[in-house]
Design an enzyme around this catalytic site. Sequence first.
Site, PDB file in Angstrom:
ATOM      1  CD  GLU A 155      44.332  33.049  50.132  1.00 18.96           C
ATOM      2  OE1 GLU A 155      44.999  32.049  50.404  1.00 18.96           O
ATOM      3  OE2 GLU A 155      44.701  33.904  49.322  1.00 18.96           O
ATOM      4  CB  CYS A 168      36.044  40.351  41.388  1.00 23.31           C
ATOM      5  SG  CYS A 168      35.765  42.129  41.264  1.00 23.31           S
ATOM      6  CB  CYS A 212      41.054  44.878  37.034  1.00 19.63           C
ATOM      7  SG  CYS A 212      39.795  46.009  37.683  1.00 19.63           S
TER       8      CYS A 212
END
Length: 333
Positions: free
Chosen positions: A85, A106, A110
């Site tokens: 996106e 990723c 996190c």
Amino acid sequence: MEVDLALLDRTLADLGQPRFRARQVWTWAAKGAAGYHEMTDLPASVRRELADRVPFSTLEVEQETRSKDGTLKVLLRTHDGRKIETVLMRYRDGRGSICLSSQVGCALTCTFCATGRMKFARNLTSGEILDQALHFRRQTDVTNVIFMGMGEPMMNLDNVLAASRLLPDLGITHRRTAISTVGWIPGIDRLTDVDMPIRLALSLHAADEDLRSAIMPVNDRYPLADVLAACERFYAVKKRQVFIEYVMLDGINDQPHHAKELAAVLDPTIYKVNLIPYNPTDSIYDGSARETIGAFRDVLEAKGLRATIRLTRGQDIDAACGQLAVKAGAEAA
Ligand code: SAH
């Protein structure tokens, strides 16, 4: 497109065309041409052959959504079926700012970030990065790029820099290009040495090392103190302020003492802070209250730091950073 430039060169050579044709094609594409048919200074036969033989974009549009505030979000599909996106934010002063993805998924984890919960699939090519920007260039003027979509741009820096090198042809100067990082020191060091004046943004989120490690495990590998030292080298060489991104998590990192700790580690001549209202995804966190964010900013400002609260845009279409491709992304990972 980033037309596959090698394929374009081969095809043009095959067609017996002069070498400057490739440059002509790129110039048209960078100015927002919708396809080869618009490239009127190319012979019609060449345009037809190119349309048959060289895909105009590496990406297909799967879905486009427009927010009430004018923010545009597009879901794009790669040749191998990955979904990414990209978001365009338009501002009244005429700026058109694009938030680009650098990876599918990723590798970092996190805890507040939706992309961080996806598996890492692969790096995007420079063509796929550029094609995200070209998608919007075909609709409007674009002025700014921030690598704040999916992925950690410093872990795909070759392709991010190769794409950035061509962005000025679209109207986006290096000074109006920014790379946001979790604090991947080798990448910060490379950006310090690169010949382009690209801006650096650091996702900081907590000044205390233990708290930061709990929020972003990458802090165990590259502790904040070392990351800030790398940012300071960047500033010394580039003479450009570093933007600090700080996402406001209710009761976690948003108290006045957190603000004081943050102010204690940031030199106001080097850093400017951007406080980001958290967009609740399916994580364990809630966003801080508006008054809490305001009070946090006041503490920073009292210590002489410049701090702004980021406007939340595109919330109604899940276009907030870190939310990108989550819904579609489950399939992509
Ligand atoms: N990996 C890079 C680039 C990705 S952008 C980096 O971390 O900087 C990541 C930014 O999006 C972070 O600064 C974070 O503050 C923001 N972000 C991620 N998830 C978010 C969410 N749910 N709400 C608000 N901001 C979010």
